[in-house]
Design an enzyme around this catalytic site. Structure first.
Site, PDB file in Angstrom:
ATOM      1  CG  HIS A 105      -2.061  -0.958   1.156  1.00  0.00           C
ATOM      2  ND1 HIS A 105      -2.487  -1.568   0.006  1.00  0.00           N
ATOM      3  CD2 HIS A 105      -2.846  -1.447   2.144  1.00  0.00           C
ATOM      4  CE1 HIS A 105      -3.496  -2.378   0.266  1.00  0.00           C
ATOM      5  NE2 HIS A 105      -3.749  -2.327   1.569  1.00  0.00           N
ATOM      6  CG  HIS A 179      -7.722   0.235   2.868  1.00  0.00           C
ATOM      7  ND1 HIS A 179      -8.240  -0.405   3.956  1.00  0.00           N
ATOM      8  CD2 HIS A 179      -6.894  -0.649   2.285  1.00  0.00           C
ATOM      9  CE1 HIS A 179      -7.742  -1.618   4.037  1.00  0.00           C
ATOM     10  NE2 HIS A 179      -6.923  -1.799   3.042  1.00  0.00           N
ATOM     11  CD  GLU A 312      -8.421  -2.751  -0.230  1.00  0.00           C
ATOM     12  OE1 GLU A 312      -7.275  -2.637  -0.729  1.00  0.00           O
ATOM     13  OE2 GLU A 312      -8.646  -3.465   0.752  1.00  0.00           O
TER      14      GLU A 312
HETATM   15  C1  G6D Z   1      -4.075  -6.882   5.576  1.00  0.00           C
HETATM   16  O1  G6D Z   1      -3.995  -8.323   3.686  1.00  0.00           O
HETATM   17  C2  G6D Z   1      -4.695  -7.250   4.248  1.00  0.00           C
HETATM   18  C3  G6D Z   1      -4.650  -6.111   3.300  1.00  0.00           C
HETATM   19  O2  G6D Z   1      -5.333  -6.450   2.120  1.00  0.00           O
HETATM   20  C4  G6D Z   1      -5.241  -4.896   3.968  1.00  0.00           C
HETATM   21  O3  G6D Z   1      -5.204  -3.828   3.083  1.00  0.00           O
HETATM   22  C5  G6D Z   1      -4.445  -4.585   5.210  1.00  0.00           C
HETATM   23  O4  G6D Z   1      -4.560  -5.662   6.095  1.00  0.00           O
HETATM   24  C6  G6D Z   1      -4.974  -3.374   5.927  1.00  0.00           C
HETATM   25  O5  G6D Z   1      -2.697  -6.796   5.426  1.00  0.00           O
END
Ligand code: G6D
Length: 348
Positions: A105, A179, A312
């Site tokens: 991210h 998100h 998302e």
């Molecule tokens: C965890 O695997 C999930 C991700 O997809 C999410 O965005 C994150 O938590 C906040 O890592």
């Protein structure tokens, strides 16, 4: 319709400002200049109760060091990039690692952790906040100076849209999303297990144990990932399918959408009747059912697993490492563009 602006405090010497978009039907959406974080969305249930339908907080502290990205703009690249590196035009780029050996991210200081320059935009049929940010060359290891604009707009048809636009002075990767964790019960009074999720998608991506796509594209037929007719989230996550187990007892998977601007994603809560319809021009959507949310009373919110669901809309994660995944290089002179509309309604 109006925009209400409030100062929340400061991070360092920078003011955190909230903007609430309010239409004439009572829908209210609050976001911050910090991370473009959506902190609250108020909509009615089937009894006319106007309540919040997202996981959010009314002070800045819980957003500062959380790894849940509540409500935030995600980028430069949403999802995980394996080994925090990629090759482009014969050069290897090393990104910051923020999850084991990988980049998640946007890295250590992704778009969720920067200040966006806000501008209120009042139009005849909608109100909007335009958020601008310059991501400089080599930020988190990515090439190119990238000028980004994200616009949150709300109209009187109870449609909230997020539009992303960007230009770069070098070839680079860009795949943004939002998100927000939705929970249509209202004021988080229940979890999402009795929400129904419907997605017009025949295929989803297999994940490895680090939640990174393996490159295998799977058919949803006869699996808990077949959401084409709508499925109770509870039914899906209690399946003993290996991919549900890999994701820590839930969905955390990219789905490839069959169609666009065709009510391709629908979420509804049986008890409140609240319905969220999402349409996007993006290739896919990552469905994340909050499997990593830990029990924690955080500033008045009792966080727990399955308290919210993220939808998302984005390109395919780690696409740069998979020749069979379409991926997008933003080139100088080209404009990155992505649009997602969230329609709020109520069913009986
Ligand atoms: C965890 O695997 C999930 C991700 O997809 C999410 O965005 C994150 O938590 C906040 O890592």
């Amino acid at each position: 319709m109006e925009v209400i602006q409030k100062e929340w405090g400061k991070i360092g010497d920078k003011p955190v400002i909230s903007f609430t978009l309010a239409n004439d039907k009572g829908i209210k959406i609050t976001c911050l200049n910090y991370g473009g974080i959506i902190t609250k969305i108020i909509t009615p249930d089937n009894k006319g109760n106007y309540e919040n339908i997202v996981i959010g907080f009314d002070k800045i502290e819980p957003y500062l060091n959380n790894l849940s990205y509540f409500g935030a703009i995600i980028g430069r690249v949403a999802g995980r990039i394996k080994d925090a590196m990629f090759d482009l035009n014969g050069k290897t780029y090393i990104l910051n690692k923020n999850e084991n050996n990988n980049h998640l991210h946007g890295g250590l200081k992704g778009f969720n952790r920067v200040f966006w320059e806000p501008e209120i935009v009042q139009k005849e049929k909608e109100i909007a906040i335009q958020l601008s940010y310059l991501s400089v060359n080599e930020e988190e290891g990515y090439p190119g100076n990238v000028e980004i604009k994200v616009t949150y707009s709300l109209n009187n048809n109870n449609e909230f849209s997020i539009s992303y636009g960007a230009i770069s002075d070098q070839d680079t990767l860009l795949s943004m999303t939002n998100h927000t964790y939705f929970n249509l019960s209202g004021n988080l009074k229940r979890d999402i297990l009795n929400h129904v999720l419907k997605i017009k998608s025949d295929q989803f991506l297999e994940l490895d144990e680090e939640l990174i796509p393996t490159g295998v594209i799977l058919d949803v037929t006869n699996t808990p990932f077949d959401l084409r007719e709508g499925k109770l989230i509870k039914e899906g996550i209690t399946s003993n399918h290996l991919q549900i187990k890999v994701a820590n007892g839930g969905y955390d998977h990219p789905f490839i959408l069959n169609t666009h601007n065709d009510e391709e994603i629908m979420l509804w809560d049986l008890e409140s009747g609240r319905t969220l319809t999402i349409e996007t021009d993006e290739l896919g959507v990552v469905v994340y059912t909050g499997n990593q949310l830990k029990e924690n009373d955080m500033y008045g919110v009792s966080l727990r697993k399955y308290l919210g669901i993220c939808l998302e809309t984005q390109g395919l994660p780690d696409a740069i490492h998979h020749p069979n995944f379409p991926y997008y290089i933003l080139k100088p002179g080209e404009k990155y563009s992505s649009n997602t509309i969230y329609k709020f309604s109520v069913r009986g």
